[in-house]
Design an enzyme around this catalytic site. Structure first.
Site, short mmCIF file in Angstrom:
data_model
loop_
_atom_site.label_atom_id
_atom_site.label_comp_id
_atom_site.label_asym_id
_atom_site.label_seq_id
_atom_site.Cartn_x
_atom_site.Cartn_y
_atom_site.Cartn_z
N SER A 97 18.69 -3.43 25.18
CA SER A 97 19.59 -3.54 26.32
C SER A 97 20.83 -4.38 25.96
CB SER A 97 18.83 -4.12 27.52
OG SER A 97 19.59 -4.01 28.70
N HIS A 107 14.21 2.34 29.83
CA HIS A 107 15.26 1.46 29.37
C HIS A 107 14.60 0.44 28.46
CE1 HIS A 107 19.09 -0.61 29.33
NE2 HIS A 107 18.52 -1.74 29.68
N ASP A 152 18.55 7.08 30.51
CA ASP A 152 18.40 5.63 30.54
C ASP A 152 18.43 5.14 31.98
OD1 ASP A 152 19.62 2.81 30.64
OD2 ASP A 152 19.06 3.00 28.52
#
Length: 325
Positions: free
Chosen positions: A150, A300, A247
């Site tokens: 991330s 994610h 995502d």
């Protein structure tokens, strides 16, 4: 596997501090055997702050202060020491860099309001941790993988080439970004909400001077180099991108943010992917595809989770699991 953090030498570098002024930290699990000279450095993720109020609020959480972080951390997925679950890196030196600056380890500024100070020192945190690790064996590394998830995946784009330079070009350095390829893309209403967000972040955190110089020389808008799609073409180190075409973060916050769907037509789809209509799926599939391992998980971050990193039911492309790619 649980690891405790280290911050002894980093402590002495008072200029390298978290948002609240606490010292930065990392977790290290030593390598062994054939992996003793291999190093895997993993940036922790966790969003950003782009203005004084959001950074002040973040400073009072574990995302802005090591005082509020757990000193024990579970290493799984790409950080696991189990050869059956992480056959390529289980015996490497594995490091998790804790995230407490709110700017993907790229900022270098501070904000003062009376007697209170917010420190945005991500670049200095990176420099201090690497300096500390060099004394603990990183200087003798033969192979190094810089990765992150991330906001940590985004950080790899800013420090990939720099790491090779810091190691003197002796070690083989490669980089991997997991769920860090944040797109400069319009939302479903035709507006772009991520551009002003990143623009204000780069300005507040003083990140421009730490972005890729070749990228900066190619654009009149320096903040664009905070987007991987513009920075990547200027990175010389071998790069691997792991991302989901669906995502979840980008789906919810960039492609279909609340402001783009005031009547809630996408609410059911966002809450339950199986409830998405054919048209909505087609709209999502219209996102630009960039990368080397782009799967269809509504996810994610995948490299830190054992189920998606290397497991019997982990995602595959042409019968190849992520780790095998």
């Amino acid at each position: 596997m649980l690891t405790t953090w280290e911050c002894a030498r980093v402590n002495c570098r008072s200029i390298a501090v978290c948002l609240d002024g606490s010292p930065p930290a990392y977790h290290l699990h030593r390598g062994s055997g054939a992996g003793a000279r291999g190093w895997l450095l993993q940036f922790e993720g966790g969003g950003w702050c782009n203005d004084a109020p959001s950074c002040a609020a973040r400073a009072g959480t574990r995302r802005g202060s090591t005082r509020l972080m757990s000193k024990l951390e579970v290493f799984s997925g790409v950080l696991s020491n189990d050869p059956a679950r992480n056959p390529d890196f289980y015996n490497w030196n594995r490091v998790k860099l804790r995230y407490c600056d709110g700017g993907s380890f790229a900022g270098d500024s501070e904000f003062r309001n009376g007697s209170s100070v917010i420190y945005m020192r991500g670049q200095r945190i990176w420099d201090a941790i690497i300096a500390d690790l060099l004394t603990k064996g990183l200087a003798k590394a033969e192979k190094v993988l810089l990765s992150g998830c991330s906001a940590g995946g985004l950080a790899t784009f800013f420090h990939c080439d720099n790491l090779g330079e810091l190691l003197g070009g002796v070690a083989t350095v490669k980089c991997m970004s997991d769920a860090g390829f944040f797109l400069d893309v319009d939302d479903i209403s035709g507006n772009n909400s991520i551009r002003p967000f990143f623009s204000s972040l780069v300005a507040l955190q003083g990140a421009e001077k730490n972005l890729n110089k070749d990228c900066l020389n190619s654009t009149l808008d320096p903040y664009l180099c905070f987007f991987p799609q513009y920075a990547l073409q200027n990175i010389k180190t071998p790069y691997f991108i792991l991302n989901s075409a669906y995502d979840v973060y980008q789906f919810h916050h960039i492609f279909v943010p609340p402001s783009s769907d005031p009547r809630g037509h996408w609410s059911r789809c966002k809450a339950d992917p199986s409830a998405c209509s054919t048209l909505q799926i087609a709209t999502l599939q219209g996102e630009p595809e960039v990368g080397m391992f782009i799967n269809s998980c509504f996810a994610h971050c995948q490299s830190e989770l054992q189920d998606t990193w290397f497991a019997p039911n982990s995602p595959t492309l042409d019968n190849e699991r992520q780790l095998q790619s």
